[in-house]
Each structure stands twice: as C-alpha cells, then as structure tokens.
Design a protein around this motif. Structure first.
Motif, PDB file in Angstrom:
ATOM      1  N   ASP A 282      56.748  32.931 -35.416  1.00  0.00           N
ATOM      2  CA  ASP A 282      56.645  34.387 -35.354  1.00  0.00           C
ATOM      3  C   ASP A 282      55.521  34.705 -34.384  1.00  0.00           C
ATOM      4  O   ASP A 282      54.355  34.664 -34.748  1.00  0.00           O
ATOM      5  CB  ASP A 282      56.350  34.955 -36.744  1.00  0.00           C
ATOM      6  CG  ASP A 282      56.162  36.466 -36.717  1.00  0.00           C
ATOM      7  OD1 ASP A 282      55.830  37.045 -37.767  1.00  0.00           O
ATOM      8  OD2 ASP A 282      56.339  37.081 -35.644  1.00  0.00           O
ATOM      9  N   SER A 283      55.877  34.994 -33.154  1.00  0.00           N
ATOM     10  CA  SER A 283      54.842  35.159 -32.134  1.00  0.00           C
ATOM     11  C   SER A 283      54.408  36.610 -31.976  1.00  0.00           C
ATOM     12  O   SER A 283      53.477  36.902 -31.238  1.00  0.00           O
ATOM     13  CB  SER A 283      55.343  34.622 -30.792  1.00  0.00           C
ATOM     14  OG  SER A 283      56.497  35.343 -30.410  1.00  0.00           O
ATOM     15  N   GLY A 284      55.105  37.544 -32.633  1.00  0.00           N
ATOM     16  CA  GLY A 284      54.686  38.928 -32.494  1.00  0.00           C
ATOM     17  C   GLY A 284      55.859  39.874 -32.456  1.00  0.00           C
ATOM     18  O   GLY A 284      57.015  39.452 -32.554  1.00  0.00           O
TER      19      GLY A 284
ATOM     20  N   ARG B 219      61.928  38.784 -38.288  1.00  0.00           N
ATOM     21  CA  ARG B 219      60.503  38.723 -38.662  1.00  0.00           C
ATOM     22  C   ARG B 219      60.292  39.275 -40.066  1.00  0.00           C
ATOM     23  O   ARG B 219      59.439  38.822 -40.804  1.00  0.00           O
ATOM     24  CB  ARG B 219      59.662  39.530 -37.662  1.00  0.00           C
ATOM     25  CG  ARG B 219      59.512  38.897 -36.304  1.00  0.00           C
ATOM     26  CD  ARG B 219      58.555  39.715 -35.458  1.00  0.00           C
ATOM     27  NE  ARG B 219      57.173  39.511 -35.886  1.00  0.00           N
ATOM     28  CZ  ARG B 219      56.277  40.486 -36.048  1.00  0.00           C
ATOM     29  NH1 ARG B 219      56.622  41.750 -35.837  1.00  0.00           N
ATOM     30  NH2 ARG B 219      55.043  40.218 -36.408  1.00  0.00           N
TER      31      ARG B 219
END
Lengths: 254, 193
Positions: free
Chosen positions: B166-168, B102
């Motif tokens: 990038d979901s978290g 990330r």
C-alpha cells in the motif's frame, strides 16, 4: 448478482442528503457528521462506497484505541510511506499537514476531501480520542464522518463541545418495501415478482445483509425458471435466507 | 549555434498542407519519423484543429493548420491554455479500484467493482482483471488460495487478492516497461521470465 452499489434506497438517499448538508453547512466549524443504525443495514458498505467514489480517507476505530494509535492509523491511511514520529505532538502536526494537502488537492479537482471513521462506537466513551478527531476536523474545517451503531449519538450528549460540531445526524433504518424492491431490481440477475418482494421484506425485516443472501437463493431458482419472474410459487419449499438470531433456514411457505 | 529541432507536429503538418490526402504510411515514409511518432503528431494536430481525418486513409491540414504553417507558429505538445483545475484521474476506474483495494486489503474483483463502478464503464470487469494482473505482476498484490463463491451455480468462484504494497492514495499505473507508482515516484520494471 450484479456487482454494483444501489443508491436508490432511502438510507443511501438520506446519507447523500446528509453529506450535502455537511458540505453546505452554515457554521464553518460544524464539520462532523454522525451516521448510526443497528448492524446489517448497510452503513459500512455505503460509507466505503462513498469514500472510494470521492477519494476520501477511511479508518476503522479499534476497541483499544488511544489517541496515539488513532493518529498512527490516520497517518498510515493518508500516506503509508511515512513512519509516524514517536511524539503525539509531532504526529498531530504531521497529520494536519497530510490532511491539508489532501484537502487542497481535492479542492483543485472540484471536490471535498473527508475522513470517515467507522466503528466509532469503540471510542465513543473515550473523550481524548473524540477530542482528537474534533481538533483535526476543526483546525482545517475538514469534514469527518463518524459511523457507528448508535452509542456515539448518546455519548456525545456528555461532550457538548463535540456535539456542537455535529452538523448533521443520519440514521440508517430498516429497509422499506420499496427499498427491498430497489435492491432486488438493482442486484438480482432475475426478475422478482411482487408477492415474493413483499414476503422477503417481511422475513428479512429490512436488513440489507439478509436481502442479499436471499438474492443468491432467488437467482438459483431464476435459472431454473428460464427468464420468467420468480415469485412465491417458484420458491415454495426452498430456502430463502437464514435467520440471523437462530441460524435456522427460512423457507418460503404460503 | 544549432538550429532548433523541428517538432514532429510541424514535420507532419508540412506534408499535409498541400491539400492532398496522406495516409499514415505515406506520412511515415516522407517525414523521417517513426510510425508511432507520426500517429502521435497527427493526434495532436487533430486535437488542436490543425488537421483532420477526412476519411479512412486521408489526412489533410485544416484552414487553421495552413494558417499556422504560414505564420510559422510554434507547434508543441504542451497545454494549449492554462489549466485552472489540475486534471484528475478520479474518473478512471483504476483509481477507484485502487482506492477500494486499499480499503478492503483483501477482496475479489466483484466486491471491488461494487465500490468502484459508476455505471457507464465499458467492460469494467475485464479492465479490473487486467489491472489486478498488472498489480500482481509488480508484486503489489498476491493471489490468495481459495476463491470467493460465485453466484452462478456453475461458477468456479472468484479469485481473491491481498494487497501487499500500500504505497499511498494515488493509483499505480501499468506501463509498457513496468508499473509506475506515483506515490513513490518510481517505476517497478516487469519481472523477466
């Protein structure tokens, strides 16, 4: 080259000591840490490693940042699934909520959540951006680590209300000979003799980027040397690294 | 009113309390459970000191296990005591690999490992490659053309990946049936074919 972070250098040790000071700070509202130093000394690599190891959040300041853009990037870093609201006030409240949740989750795991802002020199003259970071840090007493090249330390003298929140300054300096040896031992796939370590320390002028470049060249010679330590004799006439200013290759001589 | 279902752990413990050695095949044959269920139940009993593996192919109940059976203790798979600190997967390499990905957005495995390893991980590069393959399969990362140069003279270089989704901050988990994303609380099934 071995793929690991070398935490044995004096810069890394100073950084980690600074983090400890920040976390144990006497004044609860002094939640800022400033990390600075000229380019090429490993600041970004160190803070990125630390952020990954400790589950923090990292954002990189941009030259054209304004407080609204800063907020949007922070919200995206904390939860990319959210669409940031349009108004700054709503973004601010949302960011506080997200920061609070991350800080609470970290506390449950026995660690401290922190936000790292890299390339902070881009905004060191923007009072509104700096104040926004201070407000966020102040409100929830969440540590913010500001990383830059040195301009931010001078700029903060103009903003005493922000400077008063800085708990610790950490300066990244040129790697010492011992640091060079530690990097060679930690990263190089072959053993490096003392004379070459000293020579490398001199020509690289303590810059981590250059030292890593030299390691690649040394490793090539190491393969030919069949496991024996690589020294000046083995590297003589071979390129060790490229000069950052001129771009010209630096060969190992006497 | 129907009788409460007997837990798998209890069914396995019932066989073990007679003092004889049972291996997993025998437990499977006599308990009415699948082998997977027997393995899970035996693991829980051993975890809770109610059974032990005396030697290869020999499972028995411990004294505590016999006592639990005689008292009619309820054997569940839940936590045995309250957890004051929420269990974290921070210690998992994949958690830190995801955090590094990330951060970098585009990277190769060696560069991700520099940030993610703590030392002491077994076969970090192999596990990292496996995790990246799972992310690629689910469409979370994409392989980029070209390779990052390797350090060995004969190296073909290292594959480079770009983060597409990038979901978290929570690392997606590869499961048998797909990739589970805890940020979105959804399972992305593996593509067929």
């Amino acid at each position: 080259m071995k793929h690991r972070f070398v935490a044995d250098t004096s810069n890394a040790a100073r950084f980690l000591a600074g983090v400890q000071t920040l976390l144990e700070r006497g004044a609860a509202e002094a939640c800022l840490m400033v990390v600075d130093g000229v380019p090429g000394l490993g600041k970004s690599e160190t803070v990125e490693w630390w952020t990954v190891q400790n589950g923090g959040a990292l954002i990189r300041a941009k030259a054209e940042w304004r407080p609204t853009w800063l907020m949007r990037e922070l919200i995206q870093a904390l939860d990319p699934n959210l669409v940031p609201p349009h108004s700054f006030e709503k973004m601010y409240r949302l960011a506080l909520g997200l920061l609070g949740r991350r800080a609470d989750a970290a506390r449950l795991e026995g660690r401290t959540f922190a936000v790292v802002v890299d390339e902070v020199d881009h905004i060191c003259r923007d009072r509104r951006c700096l104040e926004t970071l201070r407000d966020l840090s102040d409100m929830l007493e969440i540590p913010f680590v500001l990383v830059g090249m040195g301009y931010v330390r001078d700029a903060l003298t103009k903003y005493p209300q922000i400077a008063s929140r800085v708990a610790v300054y950490v300066e990244f300096r040129a790697a010492s000979r011992e640091d060079t040896a530690a990097l060679l031992k930690g990263l190089c796939d072959c053993e490096v003799a003392e004379d070459l370590t000293t020579y490398l320390h001199q020509v690289a002028r303590g810059r981590v980027r250059e030292i890593k470049e030299a390691i690649r060249h040394i490793e090539r010679q190491g393969l030919r040397n069949k496991g024996k330590p690589v020294g000046i004799a083995e590297m003589r006439g071979h390129v060790l690294l490229n000069d950052r200013e001129t771009g010209r290759p630096i060969e190992v001589r006497e | 009113m129907t009788a409460p279902a007997t837990s798998h752990s209890r069914l396995v413990l019932e066989r073990l309390i007679n003092g004889e050695c049972w291996d997993l095949d025998e437990l499977t044959a006599h308990s009415g459970l699948t082998r997977r269920q027997v393995v899970d139940a035996a693991g829980r009993l051993i975890r809770d000191d109610l059974a032990e593996r005396v030697e290869r192919g020999c499972y028995q109940a411990t004294d505590a296990g016999v006592l639990a059976w005689q008292r009619g203790d309820r054997l569940t798979s839940g936590p045995r005591e309250s957890r004051e600190v929420r269990r974290t997967r921070r210690e998992a390499l994949n958690t830190r690999l995801w955090a590094a990905l990330r951060l970098e957005r585009k990277s190769c495995i060696p560069d991700l490992l520099v940030k993610a390893v703590r030392g002491g991980e077994r076969d970090a590069a192999h596990n990292a490659a496996r995790y990246l393959r799972a992310l690629r399969r689910a469409g979370y990362v994409r392989e980029l053309p070209g390779r990052a140069p390797g350090s060995a003279p004969t190296s073909n270089g290292h594959k480079r990946y770009a983060l597409l989704v990038d979901s978290g901050p929570l690392a997606p988990v590869a499961r048998r049936d797909g990739l589970y994303d805890p940020n979105r609380k959804e399972l992305i099934p593996w593509p067929t074919g």
